[in-house]
Design an enzyme around this catalytic site. Sequence first.
Site, PDB file in Angstrom:
ATOM      1  N   CYS A  51      -3.455   0.870   6.736  1.00 48.92           N
ATOM      2  CA  CYS A  51      -3.499   0.066   7.962  1.00 48.92           C
ATOM      3  C   CYS A  51      -4.190   0.802   9.107  1.00 48.92           C
ATOM      4  CB  CYS A  51      -2.083  -0.284   8.372  1.00 48.92           C
ATOM      5  SG  CYS A  51      -1.021   1.171   8.457  1.00 48.92           S
ATOM      6  N   GLU A  80       4.557  -4.219  11.999  1.00 48.78           N
ATOM      7  CA  GLU A  80       3.549  -3.182  11.730  1.00 48.78           C
ATOM      8  C   GLU A  80       2.411  -3.884  11.003  1.00 48.78           C
ATOM      9  OE1 GLU A  80       3.377  -0.149  12.676  1.00 48.78           O
ATOM     10  OE2 GLU A  80       5.400   0.246  13.376  1.00 48.78           O
ATOM     11  N   PRO A 100      -1.818 -12.362   9.924  1.00 47.17           N
ATOM     12  CA  PRO A 100      -1.417 -13.766   9.756  1.00 47.17           C
ATOM     13  C   PRO A 100       0.047 -13.903   9.319  1.00 47.17           C
ATOM     14  CG  PRO A 100      -3.530 -13.379   8.684  1.00 47.17           C
ATOM     15  CD  PRO A 100      -3.031 -12.041   9.131  1.00 47.17           C
ATOM     16  N   THR A 101       0.500 -13.045   8.382  1.00 49.57           N
ATOM     17  CA  THR A 101       1.909 -13.135   7.968  1.00 49.57           C
ATOM     18  C   THR A 101       2.820 -12.691   9.109  1.00 49.57           C
ATOM     19  OG1 THR A 101       1.170 -12.568   5.739  1.00 49.57           O
ATOM     20  CG2 THR A 101       3.525 -12.553   6.107  1.00 49.57           C
ATOM     21  N   ASN A 130       0.800  -1.236   0.000  1.00 47.77           N
ATOM     22  CA  ASN A 130       0.000   0.000   0.000  1.00 47.77           C
ATOM     23  C   ASN A 130       0.830   1.283   0.000  1.00 47.77           C
ATOM     24  OD1 ASN A 130       0.771  -0.552   2.624  1.00 47.77           O
ATOM     25  ND2 ASN A 130      -1.120   0.242   3.533  1.00 47.77           N
ATOM     26  N   GLU A 179       7.763   2.487  14.454  1.00 47.03           N
ATOM     27  CA  GLU A 179       8.530   3.112  13.383  1.00 47.03           C
ATOM     28  C   GLU A 179       8.451   4.614  13.609  1.00 47.03           C
ATOM     29  OE1 GLU A 179       7.022   1.229   9.692  1.00 47.03           O
ATOM     30  OE2 GLU A 179       8.860   0.064   9.833  1.00 47.03           O
TER      31      GLU A 179
HETATM   32  N1  LIG Z   1       0.857  -1.230  10.540  1.00 49.30           N
HETATM   33  C1  LIG Z   1       1.370  -0.757   9.434  1.00 49.30           C
HETATM   34  O1  LIG Z   1       2.207   0.123   9.442  1.00 49.30           O
HETATM   35  C2  LIG Z   1       0.897  -1.288   8.110  1.00 49.30           C
HETATM   36  C3  LIG Z   1       1.186  -0.546   6.955  1.00 49.30           C
HETATM   37  C4  LIG Z   1       0.752  -1.026   5.737  1.00 49.30           C
HETATM   38  C5  LIG Z   1       0.024  -2.220   5.651  1.00 49.30           C
HETATM   39  N2  LIG Z   1      -0.248  -2.912   6.777  1.00 49.30           N
HETATM   40  C6  LIG Z   1      -1.063  -4.148   6.707  1.00 49.30           C
HETATM   41  O2  LIG Z   1      -0.654  -4.924   5.586  1.00 49.30           O
HETATM   42  C7  LIG Z   1      -1.731  -5.675   5.081  1.00 49.30           C
HETATM   43  C8  LIG Z   1      -1.813  -5.522   3.577  1.00 49.30           C
HETATM   44  O3  LIG Z   1      -0.585  -5.755   2.989  1.00 49.30           O
HETATM   45  P1  LIG Z   1      -0.199  -7.129   2.251  1.00 49.30           P
HETATM   46  O4  LIG Z   1      -1.424  -7.723   1.646  1.00 49.30           O
HETATM   47  O5  LIG Z   1       0.966  -6.844   1.394  1.00 49.30           O
HETATM   48  O6  LIG Z   1       0.230  -8.047   3.486  1.00 49.30           O
HETATM   49  P2  LIG Z   1       0.852  -9.524   3.467  1.00 49.30           P
HETATM   50  O7  LIG Z   1       0.984  -9.939   4.887  1.00 49.30           O
HETATM   51  O8  LIG Z   1       0.108 -10.408   2.555  1.00 49.30           O
HETATM   52  O9  LIG Z   1       2.290  -9.346   2.796  1.00 49.30           O
HETATM   53  C9  LIG Z   1       3.235  -8.446   3.326  1.00 49.30           C
HETATM   54  C10 LIG Z   1       4.625  -8.859   2.886  1.00 49.30           C
HETATM   55  O10 LIG Z   1       4.956 -10.104   3.473  1.00 49.30           O
HETATM   56  C11 LIG Z   1       5.464 -10.986   2.486  1.00 49.30           C
HETATM   57  N3  LIG Z   1       5.183 -12.354   2.922  1.00 49.30           N
HETATM   58  C12 LIG Z   1       4.035 -13.065   2.772  1.00 49.30           C
HETATM   59  N4  LIG Z   1       4.163 -14.289   3.366  1.00 49.30           N
HETATM   60  C13 LIG Z   1       5.396 -14.329   3.893  1.00 49.30           C
HETATM   61  C14 LIG Z   1       6.121 -15.328   4.632  1.00 49.30           C
HETATM   62  N5  LIG Z   1       5.588 -16.519   4.932  1.00 49.30           N
HETATM   63  N6  LIG Z   1       7.376 -15.045   5.029  1.00 49.30           N
HETATM   64  C15 LIG Z   1       7.936 -13.835   4.753  1.00 49.30           C
HETATM   65  N7  LIG Z   1       7.309 -12.863   4.049  1.00 49.30           N
HETATM   66  C16 LIG Z   1       6.055 -13.104   3.620  1.00 49.30           C
HETATM   67  C17 LIG Z   1       4.750 -10.550   1.228  1.00 49.30           C
HETATM   68  O11 LIG Z   1       5.415 -11.013   0.065  1.00 49.30           O
HETATM   69  C18 LIG Z   1       4.795  -9.043   1.379  1.00 49.30           C
HETATM   70  O12 LIG Z   1       6.057  -8.541   1.009  1.00 49.30           O
HETATM   71  C19 LIG Z   1      -2.955  -5.143   5.791  1.00 49.30           C
HETATM   72  O13 LIG Z   1      -3.340  -6.032   6.807  1.00 49.30           O
HETATM   73  C20 LIG Z   1      -2.481  -3.829   6.388  1.00 49.30           C
HETATM   74  O14 LIG Z   1      -3.200  -3.417   7.502  1.00 49.30           O
HETATM   75  C21 LIG Z   1       0.181  -2.477   7.992  1.00 49.30           C
HETATM   76  C1  LIG Z   2       0.547   7.832   5.596  1.00 48.47           C
HETATM   77  N1  LIG Z   2      -0.596   7.260   6.256  1.00 48.47           N
HETATM   78  C2  LIG Z   2      -1.769   7.398   5.433  1.00 48.47           C
HETATM   79  C3  LIG Z   2      -0.896   7.967   7.449  1.00 48.47           C
HETATM   80  C4  LIG Z   2      -0.456   5.835   6.578  1.00 48.47           C
HETATM   81  C5  LIG Z   2       0.887   5.252   6.694  1.00 48.47           C
HETATM   82  C6  LIG Z   2       0.951   3.889   7.287  1.00 48.47           C
HETATM   83  C7  LIG Z   2       0.197   2.844   6.684  1.00 48.47           C
HETATM   84  O1  LIG Z   2      -0.419   2.182   6.006  1.00 48.47           O
END
Ligand SMILES: NC(=O)c1ccc[n+]([C@@H]2O[C@H](COP(=O)([O-])OP(=O)(O)OC[C@H]3O[C@@H](n4cnc5c(N)ncnc54)[C@H](O)[C@@H]3O)[C@@H](O)[C@H]2O)c1
Ligand SMILES: C[N+](C)(C)CCCC=O
Length: 513
Positions: free
Chosen positions: A307, A273, A254-255, A176, A487
């Site tokens: 997120c 995160e 889950p990841t 994202n 972060e």
């Molecule tokens: N808290 C935060 O700062 C933040 C920011 C952005 C997105 N997110 C979260 O991310 C999710 C969406 O992103 P996504 O669909 O890319 O998430 P995802 O968990 O599917 O994938 C994230 C990353 O993990 C890698 N990955 C997947 N399985 C793995 C494994 N078994 N071992 C190592 N790496 C692995 C993927 O290739 C990708 O690079 C949402 O739940 C969102 O809330 C959180």
């Molecule tokens: C820049 N924002 C929109 C505040 C979000 C950053 C972190 C996550 O997805």
Amino acid sequence: HFFFASRAKELHGLNSLRCASSGTVDVKVPLNFWCGDRVKIKDVSTTEPVYEPATGRVLCELELCGSLEVNQAVQAAQSAYQAWSRMSGMERAHIMIEAARIIENRREDIAEIEVVNNGKSITEARMDVDSARLCIEYYAGVASTLAGQHIQLPGGSFAYTRREPLGVCVGIGAWNYPFQIAAWKSAPALACGNSMVFKPSPVTPVTAVMLAEIYAKAGTPEGLFNIVQGGQETGSLLCHHPDVAKVSFTGSVPTGKKIMEMCSKGVKQVTLELGGKSPLLIFEDSDLGNAVKGALMANFLSQGQVCSNGTRVFVQRQMLPEFLEEVVRRTKDIEIGDPLLESTRMGALVSRPHLDRVLGYVEQARKEGAKVLCGGEPFVPLDPKLRGGYYMTPCVLGDCTDDMTCVKEEIFGPVMSVLSFETEEEALLRANNSALGLAAGVFTSDVKRAHRVVEHLKAGSCFINNYNITPVEVPFGGFKMSGIGRENGQVTVEHYTQMKTVFVEMGDVDSLF
Ligand SMILES: NC(=O)c1ccc[n+]([C@@H]2O[C@H](COP(=O)([O-])OP(=O)(O)OC[C@H]3O[C@@H](n4cnc5c(N)ncnc54)[C@H](O)[C@@H]3O)[C@@H](O)[C@H]2O)c1
Ligand SMILES: C[N+](C)(C)CCCC=O
């Protein structure tokens, strides 16, 4: 077709690579990067198509890294670490400031390529690039302030502490905020003297490698910041690698759990995160205009794929009718379409399967009794080249209740669920009734209530009378299952260093034996 970035231009040119329009970019250059250069993998065994969300076109075939390539990248990072970790904070700061300057010069190129690969609007992509640059500038400043303590002991003896880097750190990113996540992870890691191997999401692999080139051009040692492309197999090779000291992960819960489990085998540090299902509480004494703007910012940035989004919008009963009228009116006005156009406020979702999943949530909400007040439909732009893109109309759901799927699960799309409440106590109980705790917000003009409410909210980032601002000097991260560590901000230094204590005896050894 416009051929993205000839090699010479990419490495040396600071000229703008203005795209003609969506549907005109082909990515021809290798997207893996280590030892200071883009790497074309020999004998590629697996590739995966990468799409342009605005049009549905294939942008490139991504070459995925296996164990040979992961080893090469980690080795490059190890060797760069030797030089980088011995430099003073000020020396590292100079190079990081230069990287930030190059980002500023290339702001438009990076933002445009981010749009082409991710589907978000150009206006938002520019803000992401700015956030990445500011993060590198901020940690350049922090680099020169890293210091230990001196502790006086009896008899003239003393101890001191040293804040030392961890070694090779791994960053794993979500799709994202591709460029911003790469910067938010690498800037504190490098400032503290670490090196990094970063794996972007295979859905959005294109811009992280631009950051790698920028760090190299700014003067970092070869191999300091490397990119390996791939999905879960590549990610898991990184997490299990014996020469990796730490993994910083952004992605789903889950990841995140799997990452933590893999890292536990090598007792590696993790930053997680993860996802959210954050509440936004709007009290009847709020300024209506600001509360509505806050709810829109809490739900529709980046096509709702954020997120920290405040997707459970609790509105105090007396204010509900006027809030709904205004929020629906403004949501219907959001301009959807070609994300490269200046006027567009909502671009395309990241992929076809993800769009279908989000639309499925709207359908399920309808079946469970929510009222679709606007949006929630596939959107087909008039421009023929955009017909294969992944668009939908932003959606507001009314009559929501706490037991509905749309209120319990992270949808990660432009879908706002509105709920009503009577009392502060009730709103807090319901807001905290989630296994997640990334963010939360409150709108009220009562300053005492604002602070009382945030004191009770179980979330890592709480916003009073605003939502979704993330200045890089402020820590960001989650409570409960939304994550571990932080972060941004000063505190992140703790997550990228280890403390050594040194005991210095100035007298004789006082032995019991
Ligand atoms: N808290 C935060 O700062 C933040 C920011 C952005 C997105 N997110 C979260 O991310 C999710 C969406 O992103 P996504 O669909 O890319 O998430 P995802 O968990 O599917 O994938 C994230 C990353 O993990 C890698 N990955 C997947 N399985 C793995 C494994 N078994 N071992 C190592 N790496 C692995 C993927 O290739 C990708 O690079 C949402 O739940 C969102 O809330 C959180
Ligand atoms: C820049 N924002 C929109 C505040 C979000 C950053 C972190 C996550 O997805």
